[in-house]
Design a protein around this motif. Structure first.
Motif, PDB file in Angstrom:
ATOM      1  N   LYS A  94       0.816  -1.215   0.000  1.00 24.20           N
ATOM      2  CA  LYS A  94       0.000   0.000   0.000  1.00 24.20           C
ATOM      3  C   LYS A  94       0.846   1.259   0.000  1.00 24.20           C
ATOM      4  N   GLN A  95       2.102   1.142   0.396  1.00 24.43           N
ATOM      5  CA  GLN A  95       2.982   2.304   0.441  1.00 24.43           C
ATOM      6  C   GLN A  95       3.891   2.398  -0.788  1.00 24.43           C
ATOM      7  N   GLN A  96       3.697   1.475  -1.732  1.00 26.26           N
ATOM      8  CA  GLN A  96       4.520   1.465  -2.946  1.00 26.26           C
ATOM      9  C   GLN A  96       3.685   1.923  -4.142  1.00 26.26           C
ATOM     10  N   LYS A  97       4.298   2.664  -5.018  1.00 24.05           N
ATOM     11  CA  LYS A  97       3.567   3.152  -6.194  1.00 24.05           C
ATOM     12  C   LYS A  97       3.088   2.021  -7.085  1.00 24.05           C
ATOM     13  N   ASP A  98       3.805   0.915  -7.094  1.00 27.60           N
ATOM     14  CA  ASP A  98       3.402  -0.221  -7.934  1.00 27.60           C
ATOM     15  C   ASP A  98       2.572  -1.252  -7.169  1.00 27.60           C
ATOM     16  N   ASN A  99       2.240  -0.961  -5.920  1.00 25.88           N
ATOM     17  CA  ASN A  99       1.429  -1.847  -5.069  1.00 25.88           C
ATOM     18  C   ASN A  99       2.048  -3.231  -4.891  1.00 25.88           C
ATOM     19  N   LYS A 100       3.365  -3.320  -4.855  1.00 21.60           N
ATOM     20  CA  LYS A 100       4.048  -4.595  -4.675  1.00 21.60           C
ATOM     21  C   LYS A 100       4.699  -4.641  -3.295  1.00 21.60           C
ATOM     22  N   HIS A 101       4.848  -5.854  -2.786  1.00 16.64           N
ATOM     23  CA  HIS A 101       5.562  -6.097  -1.537  1.00 16.64           C
ATOM     24  C   HIS A 101       7.054  -6.164  -1.847  1.00 16.64           C
ATOM     25  N   TYR A 102       7.848  -5.555  -0.988  1.00 12.84           N
ATOM     26  CA  TYR A 102       9.302  -5.574  -1.151  1.00 12.84           C
ATOM     27  C   TYR A 102       9.964  -6.117   0.098  1.00 12.84           C
ATOM     28  N   LEU A 103      11.064  -6.825  -0.098  1.00 12.94           N
ATOM     29  CA  LEU A 103      11.931  -7.223   0.999  1.00 12.94           C
ATOM     30  C   LEU A 103      12.954  -6.108   1.160  1.00 12.94           C
ATOM     31  N   ALA A 104      12.998  -5.515   2.348  1.00  7.27           N
ATOM     32  CA  ALA A 104      13.998  -4.477   2.605  1.00  7.27           C
ATOM     33  C   ALA A 104      15.341  -5.167   2.837  1.00  7.27           C
ATOM     34  N   LEU A 105      16.354  -4.733   2.136  1.00  7.56           N
ATOM     35  CA  LEU A 105      17.696  -5.279   2.278  1.00  7.56           C
ATOM     36  C   LEU A 105      18.561  -4.305   3.065  1.00  7.56           C
ATOM     37  N   LYS A 106      19.763  -4.708   3.376  1.00  7.27           N
ATOM     38  CA  LYS A 106      20.652  -3.872   4.199  1.00  7.27           C
ATOM     39  C   LYS A 106      20.768  -2.455   3.662  1.00  7.27           C
ATOM     40  N   GLN A 107      20.943  -2.288   2.364  1.00  8.62           N
ATOM     41  CA  GLN A 107      21.161  -0.973   1.769  1.00  8.62           C
ATOM     42  C   GLN A 107      19.883  -0.289   1.283  1.00  8.62           C
ATOM     43  N   THR A 108      18.715  -0.856   1.554  1.00 11.87           N
ATOM     44  CA  THR A 108      17.472  -0.264   1.068  1.00 11.87           C
ATOM     45  C   THR A 108      17.304   1.160   1.596  1.00 11.87           C
ATOM     46  N   VAL A 109      16.958   2.049   0.676  1.00 14.15           N
ATOM     47  CA  VAL A 109      16.753   3.459   1.009  1.00 14.15           C
ATOM     48  C   VAL A 109      15.266   3.769   0.897  1.00 14.15           C
ATOM     49  N   PRO A 110      14.661   4.294   1.971  1.00 14.47           N
ATOM     50  CA  PRO A 110      13.245   4.671   1.888  1.00 14.47           C
ATOM     51  C   PRO A 110      12.999   5.621   0.716  1.00 14.47           C
ATOM     52  N   ASN A 111      11.878   5.438   0.057  1.00 11.12           N
ATOM     53  CA  ASN A 111      11.465   6.199  -1.122  1.00 11.12           C
ATOM     54  C   ASN A 111      12.284   5.870  -2.372  1.00 11.12           C
ATOM     55  N   ARG A 112      13.174   4.902  -2.277  1.00 12.36           N
ATOM     56  CA  ARG A 112      13.942   4.441  -3.440  1.00 12.36           C
ATOM     57  C   ARG A 112      13.924   2.920  -3.486  1.00 12.36           C
ATOM     58  N   GLU A 113      12.794   2.360  -3.086  1.00 18.05           N
ATOM     59  CA  GLU A 113      12.684   0.915  -3.004  1.00 18.05           C
ATOM     60  C   GLU A 113      12.881   0.229  -4.350  1.00 18.05           C
ATOM     61  N   TYR A 114      12.431   0.865  -5.427  1.00 17.93           N
ATOM     62  CA  TYR A 114      12.563   0.253  -6.755  1.00 17.93           C
ATOM     63  C   TYR A 114      14.008  -0.087  -7.067  1.00 17.93           C
ATOM     64  N   GLN A 115      14.918   0.765  -6.648  1.00 12.74           N
ATOM     65  CA  GLN A 115      16.332   0.553  -6.935  1.00 12.74           C
ATOM     66  C   GLN A 115      17.058  -0.215  -5.839  1.00 12.74           C
ATOM     67  N   THR A 116      16.580  -0.138  -4.594  1.00 10.03           N
ATOM     68  CA  THR A 116      17.387  -0.621  -3.480  1.00 10.03           C
ATOM     69  C   THR A 116      16.783  -1.783  -2.692  1.00 10.03           C
ATOM     70  N   ALA A 117      15.508  -2.078  -2.859  1.00 14.40           N
ATOM     71  CA  ALA A 117      14.870  -3.216  -2.191  1.00 14.40           C
ATOM     72  C   ALA A 117      14.661  -4.325  -3.228  1.00 14.40           C
ATOM     73  N   PHE A 118      14.075  -5.418  -2.791  1.00 12.75           N
ATOM     74  CA  PHE A 118      13.863  -6.561  -3.671  1.00 12.75           C
ATOM     75  C   PHE A 118      12.380  -6.882  -3.722  1.00 12.75           C
ATOM     76  N   ALA A 119      11.764  -6.750  -4.882  1.00 10.16           N
ATOM     77  CA  ALA A 119      10.342  -7.082  -5.036  1.00 10.16           C
ATOM     78  C   ALA A 119      10.168  -8.577  -4.775  1.00 10.16           C
ATOM     79  N   THR A 120       9.326  -8.913  -3.816  1.00 10.55           N
ATOM     80  CA  THR A 120       9.158 -10.301  -3.400  1.00 10.55           C
ATOM     81  C   THR A 120       8.795 -11.208  -4.573  1.00 10.55           C
ATOM     82  N   GLU A 121       7.982 -10.709  -5.497  1.00  8.69           N
ATOM     83  CA  GLU A 121       7.592 -11.539  -6.638  1.00  8.69           C
ATOM     84  C   GLU A 121       8.786 -11.959  -7.483  1.00  8.69           C
ATOM     85  N   GLU A 122       9.885 -11.246  -7.382  1.00 12.19           N
ATOM     86  CA  GLU A 122      11.067 -11.583  -8.169  1.00 12.19           C
ATOM     87  C   GLU A 122      11.700 -12.900  -7.739  1.00 12.19           C
TER      88      GLU A 122
END
Length: 172
Positions: A94-122
């Motif tokens: 609900k907090q993502q523009k693409d409505n996808k769940h992400y796994l936050a990784l060590k380097q994940t940056v808030p508001n830059r999840e597309y580049q820094t987190a991992f979309a669970t569906e992947e």
């Protein structure tokens, strides 16, 4: 005569974060799951390189010791059963523009999840490969908002399965 089923456990998670609260219990979660599946159910733990704080490439890149590479190994068989367990922070769809769940990784940056987190569906992407021969895989996503991740995984997996041709002699 068919080969005997082989059972594998991939257990990993993220406990340390640059931009989120650390999760001290992740290591314990991995140990508990490992003990349960290896000692009680006879699974073999594999891909220890993913263990704690894996980066995005450890999941999907086709390089040595990645999830995708392991699935493609010649040793995999059509009757292999895999459990993939992940523990860590999960980001609400609900907090993502693409409505996808992400796994936050060590380097994940808030508001830059597309580049820094991992979309669970992947996690399903490496299965979209004709070289992958496993029989079954169970994903256990132990994060906040994991129902969103499960929904993403199921949706993508259903689309993938729908693209496979019926095997001769199989009833649908």
């Amino acid at each position: 005569m068919g080969r005997k089923n082989r059972y594998y456990l991939i257990a990993c998670g993220t406990s340390d974060y640059d931009n989120y609260e650390p999760l001290d219990y992740v290591r314990e979660d991995i140990e508990r799951i490992t003990k349960l599946f290896t000692e009680k159910f006879g699974y073999e733990r594999v891909l220890l390189s993913l263990d704690i704080n894996p980066d995005k490439q450890k999941f999907t890149d086709y390089k040595a010791d990645s999830f995708a590479d392991w699935l493609e190994k010649e040793e995999r068989q059509e009757n292999d059963i895999v459990v993939f367990y992940y523990s860590g922070h999960g980001l609400s769809p609900k907090q993502q523009k693409d409505n996808k769940h992400y796994l936050a990784l060590k380097q994940t940056v808030p508001n830059r999840e597309y580049q820094t987190a991992f979309a669970t569906e992947e996690l399903v992407y490496p299965l979209m490969n004709k070289k992958v021969k496993i029989a079954q895989i169970l994903f256990i996503i132990d994060t906040c908002h994991s129902q969103g991740g499960a929904s993403d995984l199921v949706s993508l997996a259903s689309n993938i399965l729908g693209s496979f041709e019926k095997v001769e002699g199989q009833k649908c």
